[in-house]
Design a protein around this motif. Structure first.
Motif, short mmCIF file in Angstrom:
data_model
loop_
_atom_site.label_atom_id
_atom_site.label_comp_id
_atom_site.label_asym_id
_atom_site.label_seq_id
_atom_site.Cartn_x
_atom_site.Cartn_y
_atom_site.Cartn_z
N LYS A 47 0.87 -1.31 0.11
CA LYS A 47 0.30 0.23 0.04
C LYS A 47 1.27 1.17 -0.47
O LYS A 47 2.39 0.97 0.96
CB LYS A 47 -0.82 0.16 1.21
N PRO A 48 0.65 2.11 -0.72
CA PRO A 48 1.92 3.35 -0.69
C PRO A 48 1.23 4.23 0.68
O PRO A 48 0.62 3.90 1.36
CB PRO A 48 0.27 4.58 -1.48
N VAL B 52 2.16 7.80 2.78
CA VAL B 52 2.75 9.75 2.62
C VAL B 52 3.30 9.60 3.87
O VAL B 52 2.39 9.11 5.27
CB VAL B 52 1.37 10.19 2.38
N LEU C 104 -1.84 8.33 -7.60
CA LEU C 104 -2.75 7.85 -7.07
C LEU C 104 -4.47 7.93 -8.17
O LEU C 104 -5.09 8.78 -7.52
CB LEU C 104 -3.96 8.42 -5.78
N ALA D 265 5.11 12.09 -1.39
CA ALA D 265 4.27 11.63 -0.76
C ALA D 265 4.81 12.46 0.39
O ALA D 265 4.76 11.21 1.74
CB ALA D 265 4.56 10.21 -1.30
N LEU E 96 -5.57 12.79 -1.04
CA LEU E 96 -5.53 11.35 -0.73
C LEU E 96 -7.07 10.79 -0.26
O LEU E 96 -8.13 9.98 -1.12
CB LEU E 96 -4.29 11.80 0.07
N VAL F 249 -4.14 4.39 1.38
CA VAL F 249 -2.77 4.99 1.84
C VAL F 249 -2.79 4.79 3.80
O VAL F 249 -3.76 5.18 4.27
CB VAL F 249 -3.08 6.45 1.63
#
Length: 841
Positions: free
Chosen positions: A41-42, A44, A76, A84, A110, A122
């Motif tokens: 998963k990304p 940030v 995204l 990020a 986001l 996220v």
């Protein structure tokens, strides 16, 4: 910086090059696995403040961990993020010091991306960056001046922080937060963003509090706020009426009290003290060994911490604050006796977090009210606190009965405001030598306590710095979560927050139970060092000398018991190898080797023996149950297991209250006996035939080892027997509690002189008083007419069992001394009666 000009890339390149040469980070956690990030998963990165320096030093560590760069672009779906990462606050101006909250556009993007794709998530990763939070590297006042505090640094200060603190950098990556969960729980995009920011602000504030402490007002402003509180105002008015004076005069007195009490916490002084104390510890000690720091870090993350250490030395509070600070937590405010508020020294301690309290609040309601309000203020503002539940330093080395005044204040404050969870953290501090060792010995033998003074402190300091005091062991025990503690004892305590705590039916008993639980957990967190074990073995011999081979076997037995039948899960052992322990004692002059053709002997001199007795007493409680079991098999005795269980259950309650042992019921006690018996049987010190347990032949090596282990409890049994026999010799309803305490003290002192017991606590009044209190608690003794004491046959059966264990010579001596005491008392009584009769004529 315009991205189309490419100047931002050049700027970041140059900044990275500069920071790489000026900074070195200490990063937690050290691996991606510990952090708990889902790599699919990304991620940030979230920062508290806008700072290019913070961003770039974090980038280096995040790449090392495999998290990617906070400066990298993030795609995204249809939403593109240039970086990020985002921040929650910015400065008002380039050189300003005021912090303004922002509404991050990237956070809104986001949220929008997650609304468009329900399958996406996220991870928001909070990152805290502290400049100057690697205290083991700080060694100058210049660096101390330019380290992190609550004020946001301006451009100039940040520049100097990088120059001076760049290699003392601490970066904390916290557990990631799922933004998907917030989006699913809240429909409105703006509300999701505000909620996420609120959660993150609270998190960063707690991280900041844990690292450098909460932001308290100036001491004088704080004092004024205390005087203006409702409770103090009521005390001012009542005191003014009682003393027939004006409220203004009493308010001025209350303000003086508040200033006398309050700490004047200074981050600069804390860092300065760290530098000084680091030098002092290196001169005094061979090392400071820490145990279970993870327990402290875990509870400090989301609880306000009350540190409750044992009190062996004036060093305790300095040492604990030093250890806490070295491990990137804020040093606590410390409750110190007013006797330490010395010129110069008191000011330094106050700015290092000490707040001062008088020995007694009795008869001064106004002072008590001001102190209570000060405690509530610093507790409600989230400051960690440290105080000693024993009240004063232990002169014997054993845990003292808890004094519950500070605990009651803490509980009252928590009932008024329980918004932030509170945890008591018991701390065991174990020394191989205490600085005050010689003065303690004098005080235990009746010498007056020396009064603290600046000159006395300076004189003793120079003497101490020329000596070596071995290693120090600091162990953090199992925390007591106050809300859980109250739930178990007063389930509806939250409903009582508006009532006066002292009127609550459960309050007093809960405070007393909390005190007992704290000292019990401190004992459970004991660390056994080599000097503890040497003292336990060598001091159990009549002339403090024993065969080296027997000493080796005795130490091996202690190690086996600590490993196979440990007292608790929280305890620890510094060294278990017998040869290493003996060599350590020889190298540090605790013991000496006496060569002999039949085998070398190990002994110690009388003065060192007295100092070793103090160290032995620190961990004596760990061997009480093995010692009691061994003592019951003295003189070749044998018995069935049910009889052993019965005898242990008969005697254990008195040992439990004297040594603050943790087995609370008979079932737990019986379970603790099993592994001890297993060790004794495996070592050949006992044999088992079905249910029958048998001691080894008298005068065999196994019998000597068993007898030596039994010596652990003999002096306590001698005190028990002596006190009971004095009472029995005088007969029913002849002695008051005070008279029995005094006679027991004098007789124990006399017995100690006759038989050279190298343990001043043998005749300690507090120990004897505690035993008499327990006799009354178990209703073996009770108050009859005129406050005199009555008893029944159960008391004598307890004495009979104790006498079966004691050495016949000592048992006979106790009988003779108690008869002498009775004769002398009767003579005094008759003389007093005759004098009255003559005066009547």
């Amino acid at each position: 910086m315009s991205p189309w000009l490419g100047l931002d890339r050049l700027f970041y390149f140059l900044a990275r090059w500069v920071l790489r040469s000026l900074t070195k980070a200490n990063c937690l956690p050290e691996s991606l696995e510990e952090l708990g990030v889902d790599t699919d998963k990304p991620v940030v990165f979230v920062f508290r403040d806008a700072s290019v320096a913070n961003l770039l030093v974090t980038e280096k560590e995040s790449l090392r961990l495999g998290l990617g760069s906070p400066l990298a672009a993030l795609s995204l779906g249809d939403n593109q993020l240039r970086h990020a990462s985002f921040h929650l606050y910015r400065r008002r101006a380039l050189v300003g010091r005021e912090r303004l909250s922002t509404n991050p556009a990237r956070l809104l993007k986001l949220v929008e991306a997650l609304e468009n794709d329900p399958a996406m998530d996220v991870q928001l990763l909070p990152v805290s960056v502290f400049w100057g939070r690697s205290p083991d590297k700080e060694n100058s006042l210049w660096r101390i001046m330019f380290s992190d505090n609550w004020s946001p640094p301006g451009f100039i200060k940040k520049f100097f922080m990088i120059l001076t603190q760049g290699r003392q950098l601490f970066i904390q990556f916290s557990s990631p937060m799922s933004l998907r969960q917030l989006v699913d729980d809240t429909a409105d995009r703006e509300r999701v963003a505000r909620k996420a920011q609120r959660i993150l602000r609270v998190h960063f504030r707690r991280q900041h509090e844990a690292a450098i402490g909460p932001d308290l007002s100036h001491r004088r402003i704080l004092s004024n706020a205390i005087v203006d509180s409702v409770s103090v105002r009521e005390a001012i008015q009542e005191t003014a009426r009682e003393e027939n004076t004006t409220d203004e005069k009493m308010a001025a007195r209350a303000r003086r009290y508040a200033l006398e009490i309050a700490a004047d916490y200074s981050h600069t002084v804390i860092r300065f003290l760290e530098v000084v104390l680091n030098w002092v510890w290196n001169r005094l000690y061979d090392g400071i060994r820490l145990y279970n720091m993870d327990k402290l870090r875990q509870v400090a993350h989301d609880h306000e911490v009350i540190y409750v250490p044992c009190h062996r030395s004036h060093i305790d509070y300095l040492l604990l604050s030093f250890v806490v600070y070295r491990n990137n937590l804020v040093p606590p405010h410390i409750a110190a006796g007013i006797n330490l508020n010395l010129p110069v020294v008191g000011t330094i301690l106050r700015r290092g977090g000490a707040f001062f309290m008088r020995r007694s609040f009795k008869g001064n309601r106004l002072y008590a009210s001001v102190f209570n309000e000060y405690m509530h203020t610093i507790l409600s503002r989230g400051f960690s606190i440290e105080y000693f539940v024993e009240g004063g330093r232990s002169r014997s080395g054993r845990m003292l009965s808890p004094k519950t005044g500070m605990l009651a204040m803490t509980l009252r404050s928590y009932l008024r405001d329980a918004r932030k969870p509170l945890a008591f953290v018991p701390v065991y501090v174990g020394y191989e030598k205490v600085l005050e060792g010689r003065s303690y010995i004098g005080e235990m033998h009746g010498k007056e306590k020396s009064k603290e003074s600046v000159f006395g402190l300076i004189r003793s300091s120079f003497s101490f710095l020329r000596s070596n005091f071995g290693e120090v062991h600091v162990n953090f025990g199992d925390p007591i979560l106050l809300s859980d503690f109250l739930d178990a004892r007063a389930g509806d305590w939250r409903k009582d927050s508006e009532r006066n705590a002292d009127e609550l039916p459960w309050f007093k008993d809960s405070v007393n139970e909390l005190g007992q639980e704290i000292v019990t957990r401190i004992n459970a967190a004991a660390v056994v060092n080599p000097v503890n074990l040497l003292s336990l073995a060598v001091l159990a011999t009549p002339k403090h000398a024993m065969d080296e081979e027997q000493l080796r076997q005795q130490l091996d037995l202690y190690a086996a018991l600590l490993e196979t039948a440990p007292y608790s899960k929280a305890m620890d052992v510094a060294e278990t190898r017998p040869d290493a322990i003996i060599n350590y004692g020889l190298e540090n002059d605790f013991i000496r080797r006496v060569p002999h053709s039949l085998g070398d002997l190990i002994s110690t001199d009388p003065v060192t023996a007295l100092q070793m007795a103090y160290v032995r007493n620190n961990t004596l409680h760990l061997f009480i149950l093995p010692g009691l079991i061994s003592a019951l098999f003295r003189h070749g005795r044998s018995m069935e297991r049910p009889q052993l269980n019965k005898l242990v259950s008969l005697l254990y309650p008195f040992f439990r209250t004297e040594y603050f042992l943790h087995w609370r019921d008979d079932e737990a006690l019986q379970q603790a006996i099993d592994p001890i018996l297993d060790v004794l049987i495996a070592r050949g010190l006992l044999t088992r035939d079905g249910d029958q347990l048998m001691a080894p032949p008298v005068h065999s090596m196994a019998a000597d080892l068993l007898d030596h282990l039994g010596q652990t409890v003999l002096q306590a049994l001698e005190r028990f027997s002596l006190t009971i026999r004095i009472l029995a010799q005088h007969g029913q309803q002849r002695l008051t509690v005070a008279e029995l305490e005094e006679l027991a003290h004098q007789t124990a002192q006399r017995l100690s002189l006759l038989y050279e017991f190298n343990s001043p606590e043998f005749f300690d009044r507090n120990v004897l008083k505690n035993f008499i209190t327990q006799l009354r608690h178990f209703e073996l003794v009770w108050s009859a007419d005129n406050d005199t004491l009555a008893f029944d046959e159960r008391l004598m059966s307890l004495d009979d069992e104790a006498c079966r264990i004691l050495n016949p010579e000592v048992s006979q001596a106790i009988g003779r001394l108690t008869r002498v005491a009775v004769t002398e008392t009767e003579t005094e009584t008759e003389a007093g009666a005759a004098e009255k009769q003559e005066s009547g004529h």
